[in-house]
Design an enzyme around this catalytic site. Structure first.
Site, PDB file in Angstrom:
ATOM      1  N   ASP A 226       0.879  -1.178   0.000  1.00  0.00           N
ATOM      2  CA  ASP A 226       0.000   0.000   0.000  1.00  0.00           C
ATOM      3  C   ASP A 226       0.914   1.224   0.000  1.00  0.00           C
ATOM      4  O   ASP A 226       2.136   1.104   0.164  1.00  0.00           O
ATOM      5  CB  ASP A 226      -0.877  -0.013   1.263  1.00  0.00           C
ATOM      6  CG  ASP A 226      -1.788   1.207   1.363  1.00  0.00           C
ATOM      7  OD1 ASP A 226      -2.391   1.584   0.336  1.00  0.00           O
ATOM      8  OD2 ASP A 226      -1.896   1.796   2.456  1.00  0.00           O
ATOM      9  N   SER A 227       0.300   2.398  -0.123  1.00  0.00           N
ATOM     10  CA  SER A 227       1.081   3.630  -0.030  1.00  0.00           C
ATOM     11  C   SER A 227       1.569   3.886   1.403  1.00  0.00           C
ATOM     12  O   SER A 227       2.467   4.688   1.605  1.00  0.00           O
ATOM     13  CB  SER A 227       0.217   4.806  -0.483  1.00  0.00           C
ATOM     14  OG  SER A 227      -0.935   4.900   0.342  1.00  0.00           O
TER      15      SER A 227
ATOM     16  N   CYS B 228      -4.363  -1.574  -1.923  1.00  0.00           N
ATOM     17  CA  CYS B 228      -4.533  -0.134  -2.114  1.00  0.00           C
ATOM     18  C   CYS B 228      -5.524   0.032  -3.255  1.00  0.00           C
ATOM     19  O   CYS B 228      -5.306  -0.481  -4.355  1.00  0.00           O
ATOM     20  CB  CYS B 228      -3.179   0.480  -2.478  1.00  0.00           C
ATOM     21  SG  CYS B 228      -3.267   2.204  -2.961  1.00  0.00           S
TER      22      CYS B 228
ATOM     23  N   GLU C 137      -2.652   8.452   8.598  1.00  0.00           N
ATOM     24  CA  GLU C 137      -1.190   8.283   8.678  1.00  0.00           C
ATOM     25  C   GLU C 137      -0.627   8.991   9.914  1.00  0.00           C
ATOM     26  O   GLU C 137       0.367   8.558  10.480  1.00  0.00           O
ATOM     27  CB  GLU C 137      -0.501   8.813   7.409  1.00  0.00           C
ATOM     28  CG  GLU C 137      -0.748   7.976   6.154  1.00  0.00           C
ATOM     29  CD  GLU C 137       0.057   6.675   6.102  1.00  0.00           C
ATOM     30  OE1 GLU C 137       1.184   6.643   6.606  1.00  0.00           O
ATOM     31  OE2 GLU C 137      -0.477   5.672   5.555  1.00  0.00           O
TER      32      GLU C 137
ATOM     33  N   CYS D  28     -10.986   2.829   0.298  1.00  0.00           N
ATOM     34  CA  CYS D  28      -9.575   3.167   0.509  1.00  0.00           C
ATOM     35  C   CYS D  28      -9.173   2.357   1.722  1.00  0.00           C
ATOM     36  O   CYS D  28      -9.896   2.334   2.729  1.00  0.00           O
ATOM     37  CB  CYS D  28      -9.433   4.662   0.786  1.00  0.00           C
ATOM     38  SG  CYS D  28      -7.783   5.122   1.350  1.00  0.00           S
TER      39      CYS D  28
ATOM     40  N   HIS E 257      -7.176   2.776   3.968  1.00  0.00           N
ATOM     41  CA  HIS E 257      -6.984   3.523   5.219  1.00  0.00           C
ATOM     42  C   HIS E 257      -8.303   3.684   5.984  1.00  0.00           C
ATOM     43  O   HIS E 257      -8.294   3.847   7.208  1.00  0.00           O
ATOM     44  CB  HIS E 257      -6.431   4.922   4.931  1.00  0.00           C
ATOM     45  CG  HIS E 257      -4.978   4.964   4.579  1.00  0.00           C
ATOM     46  ND1 HIS E 257      -4.474   4.476   3.400  1.00  0.00           N
ATOM     47  CD2 HIS E 257      -3.905   5.442   5.279  1.00  0.00           C
ATOM     48  CE1 HIS E 257      -3.159   4.672   3.382  1.00  0.00           C
ATOM     49  NE2 HIS E 257      -2.797   5.247   4.506  1.00  0.00           N
TER      50      HIS E 257
HETATM   51  N1  DGL Z   1      -4.809   3.287   1.004  1.00  0.00           N
HETATM   52  C1  DGL Z   1      -4.812   3.656  -0.352  1.00  0.00           C
HETATM   53  C2  DGL Z   1      -6.087   3.334  -1.075  1.00  0.00           C
HETATM   54  O1  DGL Z   1      -6.703   2.338  -0.753  1.00  0.00           O
HETATM   55  C3  DGL Z   1      -4.114   4.892  -0.777  1.00  0.00           C
HETATM   56  C4  DGL Z   1      -4.305   6.140  -0.044  1.00  0.00           C
HETATM   57  C5  DGL Z   1      -3.403   7.196  -0.615  1.00  0.00           C
HETATM   58  O2  DGL Z   1      -2.204   6.958  -0.615  1.00  0.00           O
HETATM   59  O3  DGL Z   1      -3.895   8.256  -1.051  1.00  0.00           O
HETATM   60  O4  DGL Z   1      -6.465   3.995  -2.011  1.00  0.00           O
END
Ligand code: DGL
Length: 272
Positions: free
Chosen positions: A12-13, A75, A154, A186, A188
């Site tokens: 993931d990011s 992600c 984050e 997402c 996150h």
């Molecule tokens: N967690 C990621 C997603 O599912 C990326 C969030 C990001 O880096 O902007 O899209």
């Protein structure tokens, strides 16, 4: 040919993909995992697809050096931008999170109105709408980008009045659409599940694609004869890598995956 006892690569990011890794750990406790969080370049959601594809290719090259037997793009943004482009380059299975989320939402909705919250990149790509419509054309889909939620997660502001205020502004638009199902599009966002759930109210079912993604992974591993046959209790199963600030990641990851995170190594992802 990949070895069935090799690890699964998950990336993931940043920390968001840990919500998917956690579900893989629950459903397949013997499997080994190599996790990569691109903490030097997060967020992906406001970047162009070309950039996200370049990042994804670098991360895949790094994961291949770890001899992974399969890859999970944990992600949504990278799944939306890069999965179709990179999947043909690989001779191991690779899956994303979007089909799983779409399928679960369709099973959940009763009134045929589904909302999606995600990054700008994911919502702009329209991929959730396309995939849902391919499965059921009559469903009404409303997407809402919520870009500020990723940096808040984050930063660890999971239960904070600032997060509440920002989430409330984003979600107010969806409240007028009478959706009964909301995809946390997402990885996150499941970390903000209680906030989003409270703001949307009990009549809206929240869908976290992580559960279905882990199920899909298990099925793909089975189909390819790649389910491990070792007893995972005796080995050091989980390895974590990031592109920046390993200590910060370790303490956050340890709060999400209690007892599983011993250390995190920092690598220079631009070298791959
Ligand atoms: N967690 C990621 C997603 O599912 C990326 C969030 C990001 O880096 O902007 O899209």
């Amino acid at each position: 040919m990949a070895d069935r006892n090799s690890p699964i690569g998950v990336f993931d990011s940043g920390v968001g993909g840990l919500t998917v890794a956690r579900e893989i750990m629950r459903q397949m406790p013997d499997e080994r995992i190599v996790y990569f969080g691109d903490t030097a370049r997060v967020p992906y959601g406001n970047k162009s697809c070309n950039t996200v594809i370049r990042f994804t290719r670098q991360i895949i090259r790094f994961l291949m050096t770890q001899d992974v037997k399969a890859i999970v793009i944990a992600c949504n943004t990278a799944t939306a931008c890069a999965l179709e482009t990179v999947e043909n380059d690989l001779d191991i299975p690779i899956i994303g999170v979007i089909h799983a989320g779409a399928r679960t939402a369709i099973e959940s909705t009763k009134n045929g109105k589904i909302g999606i919250i995600g990054t700008e990149g994911t919502i702009r790509s329209g991929v959730y709408t396309r995939v849902i419509k391919e499965m059921r054309e009559d469903i009404e889909v409303t997407g809402k980008p919520c870009p500020l939620l990723v940096p808040l997660v984050e930063e660890g502001l999971l239960h904070d009045s600032v997060t509440d205020e920002i989430a409330s502004r984003y979600l107010s638009e969806l409240k007028g659409k009478y959706i009964d199902t909301l995809i946390l599009g997402c990885t996150h966002y499941p970390l903000l599940r209680s906030t989003v759930g409270r703001l949307m109210g009990p009549e809206v079912t929240l869908v976290n694609p992580a559960y279905e993604t882990a199920l899909e992974l298990k099925q793909v591993l089975e189909e390819n004869g790649l389910i491990c046959d070792h007893d995972g209790s005796s080995i050091d199963k989980y390895h974590f890598y990031v592109s920046d600030l390993a200590e910060k990641f370790t303490s956050f990851a340890a709060s999400i995956l209690p007892g599983q995170v011993k250390e995190t190594k920092q690598i220079n992802i631009e070298e791959y």
